[in-house]
Design an enzyme around this catalytic site. Structure first.
Site, PDB file in Angstrom:
ATOM      1  N   ARG A  46       0.853  -1.193   0.000  1.00 18.85           N
ATOM      2  CA  ARG A  46       0.000   0.000   0.000  1.00 18.85           C
ATOM      3  C   ARG A  46       0.886   1.240   0.000  1.00 18.85           C
ATOM      4  NH1 ARG A  46       2.475   2.275   3.002  1.00 18.85           N
ATOM      5  NH2 ARG A  46       2.584   2.348   5.263  1.00 18.85           N
ATOM      6  N   GLU A 140       9.407   0.487   3.065  1.00 21.48           N
ATOM      7  CA  GLU A 140       9.490  -0.341   4.266  1.00 21.48           C
ATOM      8  C   GLU A 140       8.871  -1.713   3.985  1.00 21.48           C
ATOM      9  OE1 GLU A 140       8.737   0.800   8.705  1.00 21.48           O
ATOM     10  OE2 GLU A 140       6.891  -0.098   7.960  1.00 21.48           O
ATOM     11  N   GLU A 155      -5.023  -4.082  16.245  1.00 23.32           N
ATOM     12  CA  GLU A 155      -4.414  -2.967  16.981  1.00 23.32           C
ATOM     13  C   GLU A 155      -4.462  -1.699  16.139  1.00 23.32           C
ATOM     14  OE1 GLU A 155      -0.468  -2.174  17.004  1.00 23.32           O
ATOM     15  OE2 GLU A 155      -0.380  -1.262  18.998  1.00 23.32           O
TER      16      GLU A 155
END
Lengths: 208, 208, 208, 208
Positions: A46, A140, A155
């Site tokens: 994404r 990342e 979470e």
């Protein structure tokens, strides 16, 4: 938002995510064909939303003209593994690739976060060919088991909903769920060892 | 394999799987838009492999000319949920649909299998338009949480590898992993209740 | 077929096709965003079938251990354009890319084949990261208009059906169809010029 | 825009487009398997943009509370064929389907539009299962050859750009391109006949 053309700013990141997704998906296929087992279960990717980029820039005091180096996860790839042991295998493959450069690694599995968060992060520099020439962007790569991912998804949506003020009761519950996810990963690892032991036993017998 | 043209035999099943996948994926999108929460996390589907159809027919003593009614899961759909409570919600939506007819249900969550397997199964009859006219085919819809699915995937690949003779040690380990998965689902459910309670508290305060 | 493991032999080509498809599809998106017009209409790709590789090797007298250099289109990408003029634009972008090296070009538009075939071919060398390290593979990029593609698809399936012995009547018909496709491209080009002229006229008036 | 929640209004149309795309794509696969030739080359679909719905409602004097019956192409499917003759074959298959009801047909091939537009339109009523029960929506299916589609794409983008006031020179050019597209379709049809004749000749000889 500042006056920049965000659509154009995000173009190389969108391209990076598309290219890296294809690369890790074909790696999965290749490993299945070469070794009859892939440490990669599935891959998602994404581009960070503009509002999240701005929020993170503010929180980390990154000046608006330093976003490209200051925010390392505008392009994000997530690699899911079946067993905890597969994570190191995937990381070592990434370290040796010549089509991206490893910048640094963060091991939140050996060093679980206070919240219960576990995951292995690798920041890489990826050269992407744009209409304006070659450009190097940061990305990342998060590597985690299905159980880690499952917990992290919950979470994330809770943090998104409650921002800083997650009720104490919820925080405690979340931690218990993290422990249950950790327990599940441990059980899976012991199954994995059992499988390997059963295979060796089988091969030893065949060799008699 | 018998002499039949399996490619043609499987055509209506392949079509059923494609159509049902689209229908449950758009249902997910619709529920997210209408209610800001979808009990459906993601949807997968598959047509049973010919070798597995033949094996199951043999095991269940289904004659080769009765495969269409005797094997109920040639077309298979799997719906993954975040919370155990979402499973019943999805089941009740399926019961009310007019584009498929419920044949029967099997609740392996209330009645966990000896192996540790948990899942909710619904057998439906689905009318599919083929080049030779309308045809009614059976399809199995499995509804489960991510943790149930995670465990079942491992069990399936182990059973596939070892057939009947799963080593005892592995069977014990597998059961422990099933318990860990169950524990994770319970923790998630308690988080879900906590979230609902936190929201009500918040609304009560707003009404003062 | 020779004794090689074709599945493994084709792996880097499959990967190359996937990566190049993504690269040219995102290029299309990028150009649309940057210039409000993309010379790329759509992109397809395929890996040559094993039977076609063997046939071509035989026809061109390529030894079986020289397939990687002797057959240049095992990995094939096709880029479709709306106007003939767009083809040169796409070719010049490819020439300048740093993520692939141009080996040579074949211009079957200036030099239409006897059969009526028109298309622009570029042979490139593409570095692909495999599980066994970096590997450089050849790929053929075909650039053509929709009308050229339409005609070529028919010709390909006829040649596939009749092999060398395409009936004379069909060959004549095929040539007439090629002329009709050429005429359509010419008409489209003249529309393109008209559009540019109309825009200039409009801008001139705005400047008065 | 009026005050309605357009996201929710468009939901059943988006679902209809997704379901019909899957149905015609699997039809293509089925016909290829059953008859070794499919009259369907490829299928696309789209939901009309809100601005285009409003514009059309204004042009056709459709009241805002009658959009569902007054605008017939909010859900649109396009089926591309290789030969003109395939169009009637596809239309006759659609007429006999039991999963949608034909409302009426418009034959812009026998009756080419003044502009040069050629295409075969079928308006159908499709029952779609929503979260609020079964709903019947209108959808327009356009069936055309690749050459017709090619021309229509250009015409559409020109009309979009120039609205009513398409310069006369462009209108003339567009008409010439339509004639070239028509000519191409005619040449393809004559090839099709030649292929059928060649096959019969071949079979007659085999029977001697």
């Amino acid at each position: 938002m500042d006056g920049r053309d965000w659509g154009k700013f995000l173009l190389p990141y969108e391209q990076t995510v598309e290219e890296l997704k294809v690369k890790f998906k074909t790696l999965r296929t290749e490993l299945k064909k070469r070794e009859e087992f892939s440490p990669i279960e599935f891959v998602t990717g994404r581009v960070k939303r503009i509002s999240s980029i701005l929020e993170k820039a503010k929180r980390l005091h990154v000046p608006m003209d330093k976003l490209e180096t200051g925010i390392e996860d505008i392009a994000g790839i997530r690699i899911m593994c079946q067993f905890v042991e597969d994570i190191e295998r995937v990381a070592s493959i990434i370290r040796e690739r010549e089509d991206m450069i490893l910048v640094y690694e963060k091991d939140y599995i050996a060093n679980t976060k206070e919240s219960g968060y576990r995951s292995y992060h690798m920041i890489v520099e990826y050269p992407v060919q744009t209409g304006l020439g070659m450009k190097r962007v940061l990305a990342e790569i998060q590597i985690r088991t299905l159980a880690m991912n499952f917990w992290a998804t919950i979470e994330h949506s809770l943090n998104y909903k409650y921002r800083e003020s997650l009720p104490k009761e919820l925080r405690i519950r979340l931690k218990k769920a993290a422990e249950a996810a950790f327990k599940l990963d441990e059980e899976m690892s012991s199954i994995r060892e059992e499988i390997i032991r059963a295979q060796q036993l089988f091969e030893d017998r065949s060799n008699l």
